[in-house]
Design a protein around this motif. Structure first.
Motif, PDB file in Angstrom:
ATOM      1  N   LEU A 105     -39.120 -11.693  41.121  1.00  0.00           N
ATOM      2  CA  LEU A 105     -37.824 -11.224  40.623  1.00  0.00           C
ATOM      3  C   LEU A 105     -37.816 -10.982  39.126  1.00  0.00           C
ATOM      4  N   ASN A 106     -38.577 -11.767  38.386  1.00  0.00           N
ATOM      5  CA  ASN A 106     -38.473 -11.722  36.934  1.00  0.00           C
ATOM      6  C   ASN A 106     -39.615 -11.004  36.234  1.00  0.00           C
ATOM      7  N   ARG A 107     -40.734 -10.774  36.939  1.00  0.00           N
ATOM      8  CA  ARG A 107     -41.902 -10.217  36.266  1.00  0.00           C
ATOM      9  C   ARG A 107     -42.418  -8.931  36.890  1.00  0.00           C
ATOM     10  N   THR A 108     -41.712  -8.389  37.848  1.00  0.00           N
ATOM     11  CA  THR A 108     -42.210  -7.186  38.516  1.00  0.00           C
ATOM     12  C   THR A 108     -41.146  -6.089  38.514  1.00  0.00           C
ATOM     13  N   VAL A 109     -41.613  -4.876  38.724  1.00  0.00           N
ATOM     14  CA  VAL A 109     -40.702  -3.739  38.838  1.00  0.00           C
ATOM     15  C   VAL A 109     -39.797  -3.899  40.048  1.00  0.00           C
ATOM     16  N   PHE A 110     -40.358  -4.446  41.137  1.00  0.00           N
ATOM     17  CA  PHE A 110     -39.547  -4.639  42.340  1.00  0.00           C
ATOM     18  C   PHE A 110     -38.341  -5.530  42.047  1.00  0.00           C
ATOM     19  N   GLY A 111     -38.533  -6.583  41.241  1.00  0.00           N
ATOM     20  CA  GLY A 111     -37.425  -7.456  40.891  1.00  0.00           C
ATOM     21  C   GLY A 111     -36.334  -6.716  40.135  1.00  0.00           C
ATOM     22  N   ARG A 112     -36.731  -5.870  39.184  1.00  0.00           N
ATOM     23  CA  ARG A 112     -35.732  -5.082  38.446  1.00  0.00           C
ATOM     24  C   ARG A 112     -35.030  -4.106  39.373  1.00  0.00           C
ATOM     25  N   TRP A 113     -35.774  -3.501  40.277  1.00  0.00           N
ATOM     26  CA  TRP A 113     -35.150  -2.609  41.256  1.00  0.00           C
ATOM     27  C   TRP A 113     -34.134  -3.356  42.111  1.00  0.00           C
ATOM     28  N   LEU A 114     -34.494  -4.570  42.515  1.00  0.00           N
ATOM     29  CA  LEU A 114     -33.619  -5.340  43.399  1.00  0.00           C
ATOM     30  C   LEU A 114     -32.307  -5.692  42.713  1.00  0.00           C
ATOM     31  N   TYR A 115     -32.380  -6.185  41.473  1.00  0.00           N
ATOM     32  CA  TYR A 115     -31.150  -6.503  40.747  1.00  0.00           C
ATOM     33  C   TYR A 115     -30.318  -5.249  40.500  1.00  0.00           C
ATOM     34  N   ALA A 116     -30.994  -4.151  40.192  1.00  0.00           N
ATOM     35  CA  ALA A 116     -30.271  -2.915  39.909  1.00  0.00           C
ATOM     36  C   ALA A 116     -29.556  -2.393  41.149  1.00  0.00           C
ATOM     37  N   SER A 117     -30.267  -2.332  42.275  1.00  0.00           N
ATOM     38  CA  SER A 117     -29.673  -1.789  43.496  1.00  0.00           C
ATOM     39  C   SER A 117     -28.593  -2.711  44.041  1.00  0.00           C
ATOM     40  N   GLY A 118     -28.736  -4.010  43.822  1.00  0.00           N
ATOM     41  CA  GLY A 118     -27.707  -4.934  44.282  1.00  0.00           C
ATOM     42  C   GLY A 118     -26.461  -4.898  43.436  1.00  0.00           C
ATOM     43  N   GLY A 119     -26.628  -4.664  42.117  1.00  0.00           N
ATOM     44  CA  GLY A 119     -25.468  -4.627  41.243  1.00  0.00           C
ATOM     45  C   GLY A 119     -24.677  -3.337  41.372  1.00  0.00           C
ATOM     46  N   ASN A 120     -25.366  -2.214  41.463  1.00  0.00           N
ATOM     47  CA  ASN A 120     -24.695  -0.916  41.576  1.00  0.00           C
ATOM     48  C   ASN A 120     -25.659   0.049  42.243  1.00  0.00           C
ATOM     49  N   GLU A 121     -25.568   0.170  43.551  1.00  0.00           N
ATOM     50  CA  GLU A 121     -26.551   0.931  44.310  1.00  0.00           C
ATOM     51  C   GLU A 121     -26.558   2.407  43.925  1.00  0.00           C
ATOM     52  N   ARG A 122     -25.376   2.973  43.710  1.00  0.00           N
ATOM     53  CA  ARG A 122     -25.304   4.393  43.377  1.00  0.00           C
ATOM     54  C   ARG A 122     -25.945   4.678  42.025  1.00  0.00           C
ATOM     55  N   ALA A 123     -25.626   3.836  41.036  1.00  0.00           N
ATOM     56  CA  ALA A 123     -26.214   4.027  39.714  1.00  0.00           C
ATOM     57  C   ALA A 123     -27.725   3.822  39.753  1.00  0.00           C
ATOM     58  N   ALA A 124     -28.187   2.843  40.519  1.00  0.00           N
ATOM     59  CA  ALA A 124     -29.624   2.596  40.625  1.00  0.00           C
ATOM     60  C   ALA A 124     -30.335   3.775  41.268  1.00  0.00           C
ATOM     61  N   GLU A 125     -29.720   4.367  42.282  1.00  0.00           N
ATOM     62  CA  GLU A 125     -30.328   5.505  42.955  1.00  0.00           C
ATOM     63  C   GLU A 125     -30.430   6.699  42.018  1.00  0.00           C
ATOM     64  N   LEU A 126     -29.398   6.926  41.216  1.00  0.00           N
ATOM     65  CA  LEU A 126     -29.424   8.027  40.261  1.00  0.00           C
ATOM     66  C   LEU A 126     -30.428   7.767  39.141  1.00  0.00           C
ATOM     67  N   SER A 127     -30.764   6.503  38.914  1.00  0.00           N
ATOM     68  CA  SER A 127     -31.747   6.155  37.888  1.00  0.00           C
ATOM     69  C   SER A 127     -33.175   6.206  38.400  1.00  0.00           C
TER      70      SER A 127
END
Length: 379
Positions: A208-230
């Motif tokens: 969660l804290n040291r990988t790209v997947f972790g950043r993706w997970l927090y981003a998509s969970g916080g705001n899925e639409r914004a994460a998808e556009l990013s």
């Protein structure tokens, strides 16, 4: 509500400096665990002993591993109600294999590691089905995983005809012994289940804290639409978290079956609720994007130490249910107090202002690098 220099709102209850209320609220799981240990140590002299703490920790390990998988799903803004059934079904798979697999008049007895790999693979496969239903076919997570709960439980009952595999010791002459090693052996003085819990916690925390997947997970969970556009592969992340949830449920099922020396298709009944409770007590937001492994593990210890403490002092099982439920309700209430009024931000935070559009602006979210997420969303 107050307004900071950038115009973003924050709860008036908290200030930028030291705040005792904020400290107690954010560390509630830790303080609750300390209070539980102190109270039951006073009520029973046998509670705070090394042997009893290790025994209780081995019980907690099953909840904790299950809850870590649930945390990943909740961070993504979903829910997985099938983990309890997956836990029981992985034990059934292990029990079935330990009894021998008849193939063409010949009975094969797989070794322990083959049993573990196949059981874990089945758990991951169940999670994959959940992930595909939710991500690809857009089935509501509650509905998809509730359906899988019944499907998996039913398949387990069909395999065993409603019975339990009681002989999991294996036969030395057949080379399939060692299943009880997971539940009863120790390394470095710690039960195997506790060591597995520690390893799972460290691995997922790094994930969660040291990988790209972790950043993706927090981003998509916080705001899925914004994460998808990013540029975040939202669907891929969603499938992966359900696969991991199923995998961890299978691991927990193997440990539980080994501790019980039996495998039942009804094992793990209501464990999905315990896992959700541990995540909530640990401070994660059910709406997604906020939470961490440390809090989830503390939440699992709160539930496990509370339940075992009530058993030790002889409290009725009915009252145990009442106390556990009260703790869960209180945790949800404190989560509501903590997160109400926080603004929804790109990739993470939440807002109570429904009139604010969540579509990213051309100068902010749209130009953010793929997987970018504000540090605040890490809970």
């Amino acid at each position: 509500m107050t307004t900071n220099a950038t115009g973003q709102r924050r709860p008036a209850l908290f200030s930028d400096g030291f705040d005792l209320g904020r400290l107690l609220l954010q560390g509630r799981a830790f303080f609750a665990l300390i209070a539980i240990i102190v109270v039951f140590s006073v009520l029973s002299p046998n509670y705070l002993t090394v042997s009893n703490l290790l025994t209780m920790s081995s019980h907690v390990a099953v909840y904790a591993i299950l809850a870590v998988g649930m945390l990943l799903v909740i961070l993504n803004g979903g829910i997985d109600l099938s983990v309890g059934s997956t836990l029981g079904f992985s034990g059934v798979i292990a029990g079935f294999l330990m009894q021998g697999v008849p193939i063409g008049g010949v009975t094969l007895y797989p070794s322990l590691w083959v049993v573990v790999v196949l059981s874990c693979g089945m758990g991951a496969f169940i999670g994959l089905i959940n992930g595909v239903l939710v991500a690809r076919f857009r089935v509501a997570p509650f509905v998809a995983t509730l359906g899988m709960l019944y499907v998996v439980r039913g398949v387990g009952l069909l395999m065993t005809n409603g019975l339990t595999y009681n002989n999991l010791a294996g036969d030395p002459a057949l080379g399939n012994t060692g299943f009880d090693w997971l539940g009863f052996n120790r390394l470095f003085g710690l039960p195997i289940g506790v060591l597995v819990m520690i390893i799972v916690g460290i691995v997922v925390s790094l994930l969660l804290n040291r990988t790209v997947f972790g950043r993706w997970l927090y981003a998509s969970g916080g705001n899925e639409r914004a994460a998808e556009l990013s540029g975040v592969p939202v669907k891929r992340v969603k499938v992966r978290v359900y696969v991991l949830s199923g995998l961890f449920a299978a691991i927990a099922g193997l440990i539980l079956s080994s501790e019980l020396t039996s495998a039942s298709p009804t094992a793990g009944n209501s464990y999905e609720l315990t896992a959700i409770a541990a995540v909530v007590i640990g401070g994660a937001a059910l709406s997604g994007g906020i939470g961490n492994v440390r809090g989830t593990l503390l939440g699992a210890f709160v539930i496990g130490f509370l339940s075992d403490g009530l058993v030790i002092i002889g409290v009725s099982s009915y009252w145990q249910t009442v106390f556990t439920g009260a703790v869960i309700v209180l945790a949800v209430l404190l989560n509501s107090v903590q997160y109400t009024g926080k603004p929804r931000r790109s990739g993470g935070g939440r807002s109570d202002d429904q009139s604010t559009p969540t579509t990213p602006s051309p100068t902010s979210d749209a130009q953010a690098p793929a997987g970018a997420v504000p540090e605040k969303t890490r809970g």
